[in-house]
Design an enzyme around this catalytic site. Structure first.
Site, short mmCIF file in Angstrom:
data_model
loop_
_atom_site.label_atom_id
_atom_site.label_comp_id
_atom_site.label_asym_id
_atom_site.label_seq_id
_atom_site.Cartn_x
_atom_site.Cartn_y
_atom_site.Cartn_z
N LYS A 121 0.84 -1.21 0.00
CA LYS A 121 0.00 0.00 0.00
C LYS A 121 0.87 1.25 0.00
O LYS A 121 0.62 2.19 -0.78
CB LYS A 121 -0.94 -0.01 1.22
CG LYS A 121 -2.08 -1.01 1.07
CD LYS A 121 -2.84 -1.21 2.38
CE LYS A 121 -3.89 -2.32 2.20
NZ LYS A 121 -4.54 -2.69 3.48
N GLN A 176 -4.86 -1.34 9.60
CA GLN A 176 -4.71 -2.68 9.02
C GLN A 176 -5.33 -3.72 9.97
O GLN A 176 -5.00 -3.76 11.15
CB GLN A 176 -3.21 -2.96 8.79
CG GLN A 176 -2.93 -4.26 8.09
CD GLN A 176 -3.44 -4.30 6.65
OE1 GLN A 176 -3.39 -3.32 5.93
NE2 GLN A 176 -3.96 -5.44 6.25
N ASP A 227 -11.15 2.85 3.98
CA ASP A 227 -11.50 1.43 3.87
C ASP A 227 -13.01 1.24 3.70
O ASP A 227 -13.46 0.16 3.32
CB ASP A 227 -11.05 0.68 5.13
CG ASP A 227 -9.77 -0.13 4.90
OD1 ASP A 227 -9.47 -0.44 3.73
OD2 ASP A 227 -9.11 -0.46 5.89
#
Ligand code: NDP
Length: 297
Positions: A57, A101, A124
């Site tokens: 990422k 994460q 997200d």
């Protein structure tokens, strides 16, 4: 369809194309409006799989011309400390997107952490406010993996309107938001899960089949309607010869490609699109936060 093999949906190339359009838009907003989209990536502990994703990422963010702010916290960090960091990131104007994460260690309540992220920075798309917006047709950030699945399906299907779509899996991060996206595309959506009776028969109805169950190669060739489009979200690591491992999807690819009209490979299908969609969400969030129209790309 005998003798035919499916068209391979090349997620790598489609994602690279999307990423270059995003990079061009990042350069344009920087020149015209003098800001650089920024994303904070928060990792707790050093789960090796998570570290791989976090590095991928960060690299993609930099290549798109955006700023990445990495925060690596020790495995034993308290929930309160993590929430405090998120509070700081919420208030930092340089940061337009915040990603925590997952999975988090068991002593931390992941739902509470997700809900503490400012919804407009939730790149997200996991915040309950974004899930609710999405389900009711309001504008909001959409989870990256399902968004990538829809973009891949649309790369081979001119329209999803009226198609029979079957989603295998009902998680909050893939299956459920994907149902909403497919409904918004006017597909007729069936969602199946571990309690579904006669999964093969349900799958055989699908013009568009998306598998997101985390079960290696469970979807067999004879579960697929001839000519169907198959999107395989699964990432399953299997032990291979010599202590190595290999990655397979939720679909038995070799069988499926003989029946399907188009299919995503694993790796090289949904995975690269997930990262590209994270960049897209970060760009969209930063534009919205600067009062600019949200780029569609
Ligand atoms: P979850 O474990 O959260 O959810 C799995 C879903 O599949 C559940 O709804 C479960 O049903 C269903 N399921 C599990 N086993 C079966 C079965 N035998 N038959 C029918 N349904 C079943 O997984 P995620 O949604 O997070 O991820 C799914 C897969 O996608 C994983 O392989 C994951 O690694 C991968 N993934 C890939 C990403 C990418 O970028 N390519 C991103 C995210 C995930 P029930 O609800 O009844 O338990």
């Amino acid at each position: 369809m005998t003798g035919m093999t499916a068209r391979i949906i090349d997620g790598k190339t489609i994602a690279a194309d999307l990423r270059s359009r995003i990079a061009a838009e990042v350069a344009r907003v920087q020149a015209a409006h003098n800001f650089v989209p920024g994303i904070a990536v928060v990792q707790v502990g050093d789960n090796p799989a998570s570290s791989v994703y976090v590095r991928a990422k960060a690299k993609a963010v930099a290549e798109a011309g955006m700023r990445a702010f990495d925060h690596k916290l020790p495995e034993n960090v308290s929930e309160a400390e993590l929430l405090m960091l998120i509070g700081e990131l919420n208030g930092d104007d340089q940061i337009n997107g915040i990603l925590v994460q997952l999975p988090l260690p068991p002593h931390i309540d992941a739902q509470k952490v997700i809900a503490s992220i400012e919804a407009d920075k939730d790149v997200d798309g996991f915040h309950p406010l974004n899930a609710g917006r999405h389900a009711t047709g309001l504008a909001g950030l959409v989870p990256c993996t399902p968004l990538g699945c829809v973009l891949l399906a649309k790369s081979v299907l001119p329209s999803l309107s009226g198609l029979e779509a079957v989603v295998l899996g009902r998680s909050n991060i893939v299956g459920k938001p994907l149902v909403q996206l497919l409904l918004a595309e006017d597909a007729t959506v069936t969602v199946a899960h571990s309690k579904t009776r006669d999964l093969p028969a349900v799958c055989r109805r699908a013009d568009l089949l998306v598998a997101a169950i985390g079960q290696p190669e469970m979807v067999r060739g004879d579960w697929i309607k001839p000519g169907a489009t198959v999107i395989d979200v699964g990432i399953n690591r299997l032990a291979a010869d010599g202590g190595k491992s290999r990655i397979v999807g939720d679909v038995a690819f070799a069988e499926a490609e003989k029946v399907a009209g188009a299919i995503t490979p694993v790796p090289g299908g949904v995975g690269p699109m997930t990262i590209a969609c994270l960049l897209l969400n970060t760009l969209r969030a930063s534009c919205a936060q600067h009062g600019l129209p949200v780029p569609l790309l």
